[in-house]
Design an enzyme around this catalytic site. Structure first.
Site, PDB file in Angstrom:
ATOM      1  N   ASP A   1       0.878  -1.184   0.000  1.00 63.12           N
ATOM      2  CA  ASP A   1       0.000   0.000   0.000  1.00 63.12           C
ATOM      3  C   ASP A   1       0.914   1.233   0.000  1.00 63.12           C
ATOM      4  O   ASP A   1       1.797   1.357   0.855  1.00 63.12           O
ATOM      5  CB  ASP A   1      -0.861  -0.037   1.269  1.00 63.12           C
ATOM      6  CG  ASP A   1      -1.822   1.142   1.345  1.00 63.12           C
ATOM      7  OD1 ASP A   1      -2.865   0.975   1.981  1.00 63.12           O
ATOM      8  OD2 ASP A   1      -1.527   2.223   0.780  1.00 63.12           O
TER       9      ASP A   1
ATOM     10  N   GLU B   1      30.396   5.495   3.603  1.00 62.04           N
ATOM     11  CA  GLU B   1      30.282   4.122   4.085  1.00 62.04           C
ATOM     12  C   GLU B   1      29.992   3.198   2.907  1.00 62.04           C
ATOM     13  O   GLU B   1      29.666   2.033   3.084  1.00 62.04           O
ATOM     14  CB  GLU B   1      29.204   4.004   5.155  1.00 62.04           C
ATOM     15  CG  GLU B   1      27.824   4.381   4.693  1.00 62.04           C
ATOM     16  CD  GLU B   1      26.811   4.415   5.823  1.00 62.04           C
ATOM     17  OE1 GLU B   1      26.500   3.350   6.341  1.00 62.04           O
ATOM     18  OE2 GLU B   1      26.335   5.515   6.148  1.00 62.04           O
TER      19      GLU B   1
ATOM     20  N   CYS C   1      26.784   6.391   8.941  1.00 65.03           N
ATOM     21  CA  CYS C   1      26.249   7.696   8.530  1.00 65.03           C
ATOM     22  C   CYS C   1      26.777   8.844   9.383  1.00 65.03           C
ATOM     23  O   CYS C   1      26.437  10.005   9.142  1.00 65.03           O
ATOM     24  CB  CYS C   1      24.720   7.680   8.578  1.00 65.03           C
ATOM     25  SG  CYS C   1      24.028   6.324   7.639  1.00 65.03           S
TER      26      CYS C   1
ATOM     27  N   THR D   1      14.212   2.220   1.488  1.00 64.86           N
ATOM     28  CA  THR D   1      14.968   3.307   2.125  1.00 64.86           C
ATOM     29  C   THR D   1      16.357   3.446   1.496  1.00 64.86           C
ATOM     30  O   THR D   1      17.330   3.731   2.181  1.00 64.86           O
ATOM     31  CB  THR D   1      15.083   3.091   3.655  1.00 64.86           C
ATOM     32  OG1 THR D   1      15.785   1.873   3.914  1.00 64.86           O
ATOM     33  CG2 THR D   1      13.721   3.014   4.313  1.00 64.86           C
TER      34      THR D   1
ATOM     35  N   SER E   1      17.646  -1.249  14.436  1.00 62.78           N
ATOM     36  CA  SER E   1      18.321  -0.013  14.008  1.00 62.78           C
ATOM     37  C   SER E   1      17.541   1.220  14.468  1.00 62.78           C
ATOM     38  O   SER E   1      18.133   2.233  14.854  1.00 62.78           O
ATOM     39  CB  SER E   1      18.535   0.000  12.489  1.00 62.78           C
ATOM     40  OG  SER E   1      17.321   0.174  11.803  1.00 62.78           O
TER      41      SER E   1
ATOM     42  N   HIS F   1      19.738  13.025  11.229  1.00 60.64           N
ATOM     43  CA  HIS F   1      20.055  12.045  10.180  1.00 60.64           C
ATOM     44  C   HIS F   1      18.729  11.412   9.747  1.00 60.64           C
ATOM     45  O   HIS F   1      17.938  10.995  10.590  1.00 60.64           O
ATOM     46  CB  HIS F   1      21.014  10.987  10.724  1.00 60.64           C
ATOM     47  CG  HIS F   1      21.102   9.780   9.834  1.00 60.64           C
ATOM     48  ND1 HIS F   1      21.446   9.891   8.504  1.00 60.64           N
ATOM     49  CD2 HIS F   1      20.859   8.461  10.061  1.00 60.64           C
ATOM     50  CE1 HIS F   1      21.415   8.678   7.946  1.00 60.64           C
ATOM     51  NE2 HIS F   1      21.062   7.802   8.872  1.00 60.64           N
TER      52      HIS F   1
ATOM     53  N   LYS G   1      10.201  10.428  14.468  1.00 69.92           N
ATOM     54  CA  LYS G   1      10.298   9.508  15.611  1.00 69.92           C
ATOM     55  C   LYS G   1      11.349  10.013  16.592  1.00 69.92           C
ATOM     56  O   LYS G   1      11.147  10.001  17.798  1.00 69.92           O
ATOM     57  CB  LYS G   1      10.746   8.117  15.134  1.00 69.92           C
ATOM     58  CG  LYS G   1       9.701   7.249  14.475  1.00 69.92           C
ATOM     59  CD  LYS G   1      10.371   5.913  14.088  1.00 69.92           C
ATOM     60  CE  LYS G   1       9.524   5.051  13.192  1.00 69.92           C
ATOM     61  NZ  LYS G   1       8.394   4.419  13.847  1.00 69.92           N
TER      62      LYS G   1
ATOM     63  N   ASN H   1      17.721   7.779   1.265  1.00 72.65           N
ATOM     64  CA  ASN H   1      18.816   7.774   2.231  1.00 72.65           C
ATOM     65  C   ASN H   1      20.141   8.041   1.514  1.00 72.65           C
ATOM     66  O   ASN H   1      20.534   7.300   0.618  1.00 72.65           O
ATOM     67  CB  ASN H   1      18.886   6.424   2.965  1.00 72.65           C
ATOM     68  CG  ASN H   1      19.782   6.499   4.196  1.00 72.65           C
ATOM     69  OD1 ASN H   1      20.375   7.537   4.479  1.00 72.65           O
ATOM     70  ND2 ASN H   1      19.864   5.404   4.931  1.00 72.65           N
TER      71      ASN H   1
ATOM     72  N   SER I   1      25.086   4.053  12.331  1.00 76.75           N
ATOM     73  CA  SER I   1      24.861   2.727  12.895  1.00 76.75           C
ATOM     74  C   SER I   1      26.156   2.110  13.373  1.00 76.75           C
ATOM     75  O   SER I   1      27.236   2.386  12.860  1.00 76.75           O
ATOM     76  CB  SER I   1      24.242   1.817  11.835  1.00 76.75           C
ATOM     77  OG  SER I   1      22.923   2.191  11.612  1.00 76.75           O
TER      78      SER I   1
END
Ligand code: CAA
Length: 401
Positions: A31, A81, A113, A154, A203, A235, A244, A278, A310
C-alpha cells in the site's frame, strides 16, 4: 579570543535517475501509504551505471571550488560508508578530477552515517590550528539494500560538499558536542557485500537510544536547552525517522510532543531527503540544505544537529546562523539537482541494482548514461577510470550548481 569557524559553503549533487515509490509499491504490492506516510518517502535517487560516490562527490564539490578557488584548501576529508576501495581514498580521485593542488592532504573517513560529522569536527580542529586554511569535507554515499528486502524502500544516493573555514558565511559551529558510542549490530556491510545488512527494528531502537545518549552528554557538557533551537536537523534514513527521533527527544525532556511542536522543529528539514532517499552520511546535511533553502530568515538563530551512524556513534551539536547567509545559498542549483533526474520504471531500476563489475581485471567500459559533468568510464586492470566530460560545473545552471 575565540575564532568563529564553521560552514562557509554547502553544495549537493545526486544521481542521474529517480525511482518513485509508487513504482516500487506497484511491483511488490505494498500500500503506497506505507511509503508516503509510514516511512515518509516519495522517491529515491538511483545512480546511472557510470556514476558512483566519486562522480557525485566531484559534481557536488566543483561549484565550491569554482566559487572560492582552491588556494586555501590544504585538506580534503571524504566521508563515506559505500567505499569503492579498501586502500585508496575516493577523495584522491576527486582531488584529481577537480585539479586541486598537490600540496593537499586527502583522506577517507568511515563510521556509517556519522562519518561526515566526524569530518566536519576534525576540519574545525584543523582550521582552529591555522585559520588561514580551509578544509573541504565531502560526504558521498550510495545506499543499497537487497532487492525485495524491507530496507529496499529506504535506498538513495547523494553527495554533499562542505567548505569549512574561519569566519564562515553560513553557520558558526558551536561548542559543546554531546557524544555517544555503543557497540550494536543494527546495520553493517561486510567487505564482501555490495549491499548493507540491517536489523530494521533494532536499528530504529539503536538510533533512539543514541538520541538519548548524545542529549544526556550534551546537557552534561552545558549545551543549549531544547527550546533554544529554531530547528533540528536529524540524520534521515527515511524522513519519518526524524519525526520519531524528535518526538523521542521531546518526550525524554518532558516537552509537549504534539504534531505542531514536532513539525515546527523539523518540518522544513525533510524536503530533499524525502525525494532523494537515504544518502547515508550526507543526509543530515541535506536536511540542513533544505532548512536553509526554505526557512524564513534564520539569522542569529541556533540550529541543532543529530548525526547518527549505525554501529553506533552519534553526536549532537549546534550551529548559529550567520547574517546575510541567504546571499550564499545554492537553492536554485539544489532544486535543479533534484528536478533534473530522469524517472526510471521498475525494470530499469532493477537492472541498475543488479549491475556489478566483473572481478577478472579485464576491460569493462560502462554504458554512457549520466548527463552529469563526471563519469565512471569503466574498469581496466582493476582500476576505476574516470572522465571529466568537460562541462562547466562552476556557474549555474548545472547539476549540483
Ligand atoms: N499507511 C500508513 N502507514 C503505514 C501503512 C499504510 N498503509 N502500512 C504501514 N505503515 C506504517 C507502519 O505502521 C510503520 O509505522 P511506525 O514505524 O510509525 O509504526 C511504518 O509504516 C513502517 O512499517 P513497518 O515497520 O512494517 O516497515 P518494515 O518492516 O517494512 O521496515 C524499516 C521499515 C525498518 C525502516 C525498513 O525499511 C528498514 O529496515 N530500513 C533500513 C534501516 C533503517 O533505515 N533504519 C533506520 C535507523 S538506522 C540509521 O539511521 C542508519 C542508516 O542510515 C541505515
Amino acid at each position: 579570543m575565540s575564532i568563529s569557524i564553521g560552514i562557509h559553503d554547502l553544495s549537493f549533487a545526486t544521481a542521474e535517475f529517480v525511482l518513485p515509490h509508487t513504482a516500487l509499491a506497484a511491483h511488490n504490492g505494498t500500500d503506497i501509504g506505507k511509503y508516503h506516510v509510514g516511512i515518509g518517502q516519495e522517491s529515491m535517487s538511483v545512480p546511472a551505471a557510470d556514476e558512483d560516490i566519486v562522480t557525485m562527490a566531484a559534481t557536488a564539490a566543483a561549484p565550491v571550488i569554482a566559487r572560492h578557488g582552491a588556494d586555501r584548501i590544504r585538506t580534503v576529508v571524504f566521508a563515506t560508508e559505500s567505499s569503492i576501495d579498501q586502500a585508496k581514498s575516493a577523495g584522491v580521485y576527486v582531488h584529481s578530477l577537480l585539479g586541486l593542488p598537490s600540496s593537499t592532504r586527502v583522506v577517507e573517513l568511515k563510521q556509517a552515517c556519522y562519518g561526515a560529522t566526524a569530518a566536519l569536527q576534525f576540519a574545525i580542529g584543523l582550521v582552529h590550528r591555522d585559520p588561514a586554511q580551509q578544509v573541504l569535507v565531502i560526504a558521498s554515499d550510495v545506499s543499497k539494500y537487497d532487492l525485495d528486502s524491507p530496507g529496499e524502500a529506504t535506498q538513495g544516493a547523494a553527495a554533499v560538499a562542505i567548505l569549512v573555514s574561519a569566519d564562515p558565511a553560513l553557520l558558526r559551529v558551536e561548542d559543546p558536542s554531546g557524544l555517544f558510542t555503543a557497540d550494536v549490530m543494527d546495520f553493517w556491510r561486510p567487505n564482501y557485500r555490495d549491499s548493507a545488512l540491517v536489523d530494521g527494528q533494532e536499528s530504529i531502537n539503536a538510533y533512539l537510544q543514541a538520541v538519548e545518549g548524545t542529549w544526556k552528554d550534551y546537557t552534561e557538557q552545558d549545551g543549549r536547552t531544547l527550546g533554544e533551537f529554531a530547528a533540528i536537523c536529524y540524520h534521515q534514513p527515511f524522513t519519518k525517522m526524524a519525526y520519531k527521533a524528535h518526538r523521542h527527544l521531546l518526550n525524554h525532556c518532558g516537552h509537549d510532543t504534539g504534531k505542531e511542536t514536532v513539525a515546527e522543529a523539523i518540518g522544513l528539514t525533510t524536503a530533499y531527503n524525502s525525494v532523494v532517499g537515504n544518502s547515508y552520511t550526507a543526509s543530515v546535511y541535506l536536511a540542513l540544505a533544505a532548512l536553509l533553502d526554505q526557512a524564513e530568515d534564520l539569522t542569529g538563530q541556533s540550529v541543532g544537529f543529530l548525526s547518527y551512524g549505525s554501529g553506533s556513534v552519534a553526536e549532537f551539536f549546534s550551529a548559529s546562523v550567520v547574517a546575510d547567509y541567504r546571499e550564499h545559498l545554492r537553492t536554485k542549483e539544489n532544486l535543479q539537482a533534484i528536478d533534473r533526474r530522469e524517472v526510471l520504471d521498475y525494470a530499469g531500476y532493477r537492472a541498475l541494482h543488479e549491475r556489478s563489475f566483473p572481478t577478472d581485471g579485464g576491460e569493462h567500459p560502462t554504458p554512457a548514461q549520466t548527463t552529469g559533468p563526471f563519469r565512471l568510464a569503466g574498469l581496466s586492470g582493476h582500476k576505476r577510470i574516470y572522465e571529466d566530460r568537460g562541462e562547466p560545473t562552476g556557474a549555474p545552471p548545472g547539476p549540483g550548481g
